[in-house]
Write a protein that holds these residues in place. Structure first.
Motif: not given
Length: 294
Positions: A241-255
Motif C-alpha cells: 500500500q505504501h510502495e509507489v513505483i512509476y507505472k510508465g512514461t506518462i505516470d513518471c512524467f506526471m509524478q
C-alpha cells in the motif's frame, strides 16, 4: 551506393563509439543529477549534487575518477548497436527515398529527413534498450560489477521486462533527438557550405547548433527514461500500500511534475547539452572523415 550500402552503418557505429569515450564522464553527471530528489524513491530522495561541476568533483573525490566511467562498456555496446543502426538507417533511407522524388534527390527535403531520422532513432534505441538499462544502473550505483554480472542480476530479479524497462520513453526520446538533430545538422551544414566549405569548421559549427535544439526538445523524456530504467521492479512482486513505483512514461512524467515541479523535467539539462555538443562534434567530424573512404 550499390555494393557499398553497409558503410554508413559501420562508420556510424565507429564514430558513435569514439564520441562515447570522449564524453562519458559528462553523461555520468547528467544521469546522477536526473535521478536525485525523487520523493517516491527512498534511494534517491537526497539532493547530493548542486550541479554538474559539483557532481563531477564529489564523484571523483568520494568514489575515484574511475567512477565517472562506470557503465562505459554497456555504453560502448549500446553505441555499437544503436549508433550503427540509427545513422546507417537514416542515411540509407534518406538516399533511397530521394531517388523517387521529382528532383531525383538533388535537394535536401526537410520532411523526408525528419521522418527518416525519427524512424531510425526510435527503432535503434528500442533494439539497444537493455544496454541503456545496464549503463544507467551502473552509473547510479544501483548495480555493481561488470556488464555480464549486472545483466544476469537484472534478468534474475526482474526477468526480460527489466532489461526493456523504459523502452517506450527511450524510443520516444531517441526519435525526438534524431528528428531534430540530424535534419538540423544537414541543414546547417548546407547553409554554411559557401562560407566554410565541407570542412571540420563547418562540421563543428553545425554540430553545436544541432545539439542545442535536440537538448531542449529531449531532456524531459530523458529524465523520465532515466528514472524508469533505474527503477527496480522484481518480477511477480505485488506492491504494498505504501510502495509507489512509476507505472510508465506518462505516470513518471506526471509524478515528477506533481512532486518536484515542472523544472524537474530539465534536471541535468546543462550536462545534457554540454555532452551533446562535444559528442556531436566528435561524431560528425569522425563520420565525415570516415566518409572520405567511399
Amino acid at each position: 551506393m550499390g555494393d557499398r550500402d553497409w558503410r554508413p552503418f559501420v562508420y556510424g557505429g565507429l564514430a558513435s563509439i569514439v564520441a562515447e569515450f570522449g564524453t562519458f564522464p559528462i553523461d555520468t553527471t547528467k544521469t546522477r543529477l536526473q535521478v536525485q530528489g525523487q520523493k517516491i524513491d527512498p534511494r534517491h530522495v537526497e539532493l547530493r549534487y548542486t550541479g554538474m561541476v559539483d557532481c563531477f568533483i564529489k564523484t571523483s573525490q568520494q568514489e575515484g575518477v574511475k567512477a565517472l566511467y562506470c557503465g562505459i562498456w554497456p555504453a560502448v555496446l549500446r553505441q555499437a548497436t544503436y549508433g550503427t543502426i540509427k545513422f546507417g538507417t537514416y542515411y540509407s533511407m534518406k538516399k533511397a527515398i530521394a531517388k523517387h522524388r521529382a528532383d531525383g534527390g538533388t535537394k535536401e527535403h526537410l520532411l523526408t529527413n525528419t521522418f527518416c531520422a525519427a524512424f531510425a532513432g526510435g527503432l535503434s534505441s528500442a533494439i539497444a534498450n537493455p544496454t541503456d538499462v545496464l549503463k544507467v544502473r551502473m552509473q547510479t550505483g544501483t548495480e555493481r560489477g561488470g556488464v555480464a554480472r549486472c545483466a544476469a542480476a537484472t534478468w534474475r530479479r526482474e526477468g526480460a521486462r527489466g532489461l526493456w524497462r523504459g523502452a517506450g520513453a527511450t524510443a520516444q526520446r531517441a526519435a525526438v533527438i534524431a528528428a531534430v538533430e540530424l535534419p538540423a545538422y544537414d541543414a546547417c551544414k548546407r547553409r554554411l557550405l559557401p562560407a566554410l566549405g565541407d570542412a571540420p569548421p563547418n562540421h563543428l559549427a553545425s554540430s553545436l547548433l544541432a545539439s542545442l535544439g535536440s537538448a531542449v526538445a529531449s531532456t524531459p523524456l530523458d529524465v523520465v527514461r532515466t528514472r524508469l530504467m533505474n527503477q527496480r521492479r522484481v518480477k511477480d512482486h505485488i506492491a504494498s500500500q505504501h510502495e509507489v513505483i512509476y507505472k510508465g512514461t506518462i505516470d513518471c512524467f506526471m509524478q515528477t511534475v506533481r512532486n518536484e515541479g515542472f523544472l524537474a523535467l530539465y534536471k541535468g539539462f546543462v550536462p545534457t547539452w554540454l555532452r551533446m555538443g562535444p559528442w556531436n562534434i566528435i561524431f560528425f567530424i569522425t563520420y565525415e572523415q570516415l566518409k572520405q573512404f567511399y
